[in-house]
Scaffold this motif. Structure first.
Motif, PDB file in Angstrom:
ATOM      1  N   ALA A 226       1.013  -1.051   0.108  1.00 42.92           N
ATOM      2  CA  ALA A 226      -0.030  -0.200   0.218  1.00 42.92           C
ATOM      3  C   ALA A 226       1.299   0.961   0.127  1.00 42.92           C
ATOM      4  O   ALA A 226       0.433   2.051  -0.739  1.00 42.92           O
ATOM      5  N   LEU A 227       2.067   1.148   1.265  1.00 46.76           N
ATOM      6  CA  LEU A 227       2.878   2.195   0.890  1.00 46.76           C
ATOM      7  C   LEU A 227       3.335   2.302  -0.659  1.00 46.76           C
ATOM      8  O   LEU A 227       3.808   3.531  -0.638  1.00 46.76           O
ATOM      9  N   GLY A 228       4.162   1.361  -1.255  1.00 41.41           N
ATOM     10  CA  GLY A 228       4.579   1.725  -2.702  1.00 41.41           C
ATOM     11  C   GLY A 228       3.774   2.218  -3.574  1.00 41.41           C
ATOM     12  O   GLY A 228       4.099   3.084  -4.099  1.00 41.41           O
ATOM     13  N   LEU A 229       2.269   1.687  -3.812  1.00 43.33           N
ATOM     14  CA  LEU A 229       1.928   2.266  -4.554  1.00 43.33           C
ATOM     15  C   LEU A 229       0.816   3.888  -4.526  1.00 43.33           C
ATOM     16  O   LEU A 229       0.977   4.485  -5.213  1.00 43.33           O
ATOM     17  N   LEU A 230       1.003   3.814  -2.879  1.00 42.44           N
ATOM     18  CA  LEU A 230       1.097   5.716  -2.566  1.00 42.44           C
ATOM     19  C   LEU A 230       2.637   6.113  -2.924  1.00 42.44           C
ATOM     20  O   LEU A 230       1.949   7.271  -3.489  1.00 42.44           O
ATOM     21  N   LEU A 231       2.551   6.307  -2.889  1.00 40.07           N
ATOM     22  CA  LEU A 231       3.992   6.091  -2.995  1.00 40.07           C
ATOM     23  C   LEU A 231       4.531   6.693  -5.045  1.00 40.07           C
ATOM     24  O   LEU A 231       4.425   7.741  -5.293  1.00 40.07           O
ATOM     25  N   GLY A 232       4.113   5.989  -5.534  1.00 42.30           N
ATOM     26  CA  GLY A 232       4.312   5.414  -6.783  1.00 42.30           C
ATOM     27  C   GLY A 232       3.117   6.648  -7.575  1.00 42.30           C
ATOM     28  O   GLY A 232       3.381   7.027  -8.418  1.00 42.30           O
ATOM     29  N   CYS A 233       1.909   6.491  -6.452  1.00 35.75           N
ATOM     30  CA  CYS A 233       1.156   7.678  -7.212  1.00 35.75           C
ATOM     31  C   CYS A 233       1.303   9.289  -6.916  1.00 35.75           C
ATOM     32  O   CYS A 233       1.028   9.454  -7.998  1.00 35.75           O
ATOM     33  N   TRP A 234       2.436   9.352  -5.829  1.00 35.36           N
ATOM     34  CA  TRP A 234       2.554  10.676  -5.412  1.00 35.36           C
ATOM     35  C   TRP A 234       3.238  10.911  -6.358  1.00 35.36           C
ATOM     36  O   TRP A 234       4.151  12.023  -7.022  1.00 35.36           O
ATOM     37  N   LEU A 235       4.473   9.792  -7.013  1.00 34.79           N
ATOM     38  CA  LEU A 235       5.810  10.656  -7.923  1.00 34.79           C
ATOM     39  C   LEU A 235       5.475  10.541  -8.970  1.00 34.79           C
ATOM     40  O   LEU A 235       6.359  11.356  -9.721  1.00 34.79           O
ATOM     41  N   ARG A 236       4.684  10.050  -9.859  1.00 29.83           N
ATOM     42  CA  ARG A 236       3.734   9.787 -10.677  1.00 29.83           C
ATOM     43  C   ARG A 236       4.956   9.283 -11.817  1.00 29.83           C
ATOM     44  O   ARG A 236       4.833  10.235 -12.735  1.00 29.83           O
ATOM     45  N   ASP A 237       6.366   9.026 -11.385  1.00 24.44           N
ATOM     46  CA  ASP A 237       6.553   8.909 -12.967  1.00 24.44           C
ATOM     47  C   ASP A 237       8.108   7.523 -11.809  1.00 24.44           C
ATOM     48  O   ASP A 237       8.311   6.946 -11.022  1.00 24.44           O
ATOM     49  N   ARG A 238       7.863   6.851 -13.230  1.00 18.50           N
ATOM     50  CA  ARG A 238       8.239   5.159 -12.716  1.00 18.50           C
ATOM     51  C   ARG A 238      10.415   5.370 -12.917  1.00 18.50           C
ATOM     52  O   ARG A 238      10.388   5.028 -11.460  1.00 18.50           O
ATOM     53  N   GLU A 239      10.553   5.949 -12.935  1.00 18.37           N
ATOM     54  CA  GLU A 239      11.979   5.705 -13.008  1.00 18.37           C
ATOM     55  C   GLU A 239      12.487   6.236 -11.607  1.00 18.37           C
ATOM     56  O   GLU A 239      13.270   6.474 -10.704  1.00 18.37           O
ATOM     57  N   ARG A 240      11.709   7.371 -11.320  1.00 18.67           N
ATOM     58  CA  ARG A 240      11.795   8.491 -10.255  1.00 18.67           C
ATOM     59  C   ARG A 240      11.662   7.832  -8.881  1.00 18.67           C
ATOM     60  O   ARG A 240      12.752   7.801  -8.024  1.00 18.67           O
ATOM     61  N   ALA A 241      10.751   7.158  -9.130  1.00 18.36           N
ATOM     62  CA  ALA A 241      10.173   6.131  -7.775  1.00 18.36           C
ATOM     63  C   ALA A 241      11.857   4.996  -7.709  1.00 18.36           C
ATOM     64  O   ALA A 241      12.141   4.667  -6.445  1.00 18.36           O
TER      65      ALA A 241
END
Length: 382
Positions: A277-292
């Motif tokens: 859940a934290l990983g999905l939330l972080l990906g939603c916030w960063l909105r960038d595959r490589e940045r995550a």
């Protein structure tokens, strides 16, 4: 029924997305397998033994030769060079031929016979903590054994019998029994804790990368049931990885394990969804595959120090103690060590499970809130 209409397609689509995405598949499934086999490999011998050393004997007495013999008999060190020239030993240390040396000074026996303070200098390579520890312990045990014999003979010369002299030399005998690391090996200490950190980081990176991919393709919009389907699919991969570590790697490497298997399985059921859940939330916030991937990759070392297994959390500043206490990695590592290695009852780790449940609730609420905002547009996707 309406929820199932969104839940099952999202679950199936997420599982297929993981299997079809080489990057996410590598991190979620292949990386833990690679780590599981190769990370414990350097610690396979558990304890460091036969470290190459030298002895600089400037005394040349029967006492110094006895110390050399005891050093040669020590399993911790391997005496490769015995010389009277300290510079020769120092050059060997600088060339990497040895990891340390002991200096037996001139007049060592004379000082001992006179009852004056006599010292043996031990030099080690401080760049390698484990090797340096073996050098110090090996020489210290050799010198200590010889010193004990001298003191016992001195007490006998003063009129005590052999048993009395031994009792006077060591009035209280200590027997050390390691409870949770019987081999006292480094691998048994570090790998069971790092395994939870590996699981944490691979799940966090894989989920964030997948969410970043959805954001780049404008596919983040989803109903709550769809987010739950995505979360359940990703948690399934995480649970397989966790069982791989607990049920196979620990057995293969013969680490202390199996203290409380049902509670350890329950821990995974709390730990894995929280991290996903934290990983999905972080990906939603960063909105960038490589940045995550970049952000999470460099957080491993700070998370290890904040978790409290390699550095006591009490020695950290209070704000860092508070931060570390609410990180899923800290809760997972501390609870796992208690349940899987120490055999603690479930009641002893309930505070850690409670923190995981709280973090999961907050992360899930954040996901559902983000999904509701993005689903407000036309044609929300399930």
């Amino acid at each position: 029924m309406n929820d199932c209409r969104h839940f099952l397609p999202a679950w199936r689509a997420t599982a297929l997305a993981v299997l079809r995405d080489p990057g996410v598949l590598l991190i979620l499934l292949l990386a833990p397998v690679i780590y599981g086999f190769f990370y414990p490999w350097p610690y396979g011998t558990e304890a460091v033994t036969r470290v190459p050393v030298a002895v600089v004997d400037q005394d040349g007495s029967n006492l110094s030769r006895q110390i050399v013999r005891f050093a040669q008999a020590s399993p911790r060190i391997d005496v490769r060079l015995v010389t009277g020239d300290e510079q020769a030993a120092r050059q060997a240390l600088w060339r990497g031929e040895i990891e340390g040396y002991a200096l037996l000074p001139r007049d060592l026996k004379r000082d001992v016979v006179r009852g004056a303070a006599a010292g043996v200098t031990i030099e080690g390579n401080g760049a390698y903590a484990l090797l340096n520890k073996s050098v110090l312990y090996g020489f210290s045990e050799a010198v200590g054994t010889v010193s004990a014999g001298i003191e016992i003979r001195r007490l006998q010369a003063a009129g005590q019998s052999a048993p009395q002299a031994q009792a006077s030399r060591s009035p209280l005998n200590t027997q050390l029994v390691p409870l949770f690391n019987p081999t006292e090996g480094y691998g048994s200490y570090v790998v069971p804790a790092v395994a939870l950190l590996i699981l944490h980081q691979t799940l966090l990176m894989g989920c964030a990368m997948l969410a970043g991919t959805w954001a780049e393709a404008d596919r983040l919009r989803a109903r709550p049931a769809a987010w739950l389907g995505r979360l359940v699919a990703l948690s399934g991969f995480g649970l397989m990885t966790g069982l791989f570590f607990f049920g196979w790697i620990f057995v293969l490497q013969d680490y202390p394990r199996g203290g409380n298997p049902p509670a350890a399985a329950l821990l995974l059921a709390f730990y894995v969804p929280t991290v996903c859940a934290l990983g999905l939330l972080l990906g939603c916030w960063l909105r960038d595959r490589e940045r995550a991937l970049q952000v999470i990759l460099f957080s491993s070392l700070p998370l290890a120090f904040l978790s409290g297994f390699s550095w006591p959390s009490e020695a950290l500043p209070v704000p860092l103690q508070w931060l570390g206490g609410w990180l899923p990695s800290t809760a997972g590592i501390q609870a796992s060590l208690r349940l899987n290695q120490m055999g603690a009852p479930l009641a002893d780790v309930l505070p850690w499970l409670g923190r995981l449940a709280a973090v999961f609730g907050m992360a899930l609420a954040g996901l559902l809130w983000a999904g509701r905002l993005r689903a407000a547009g036309p044609n929300p996707r399930g």
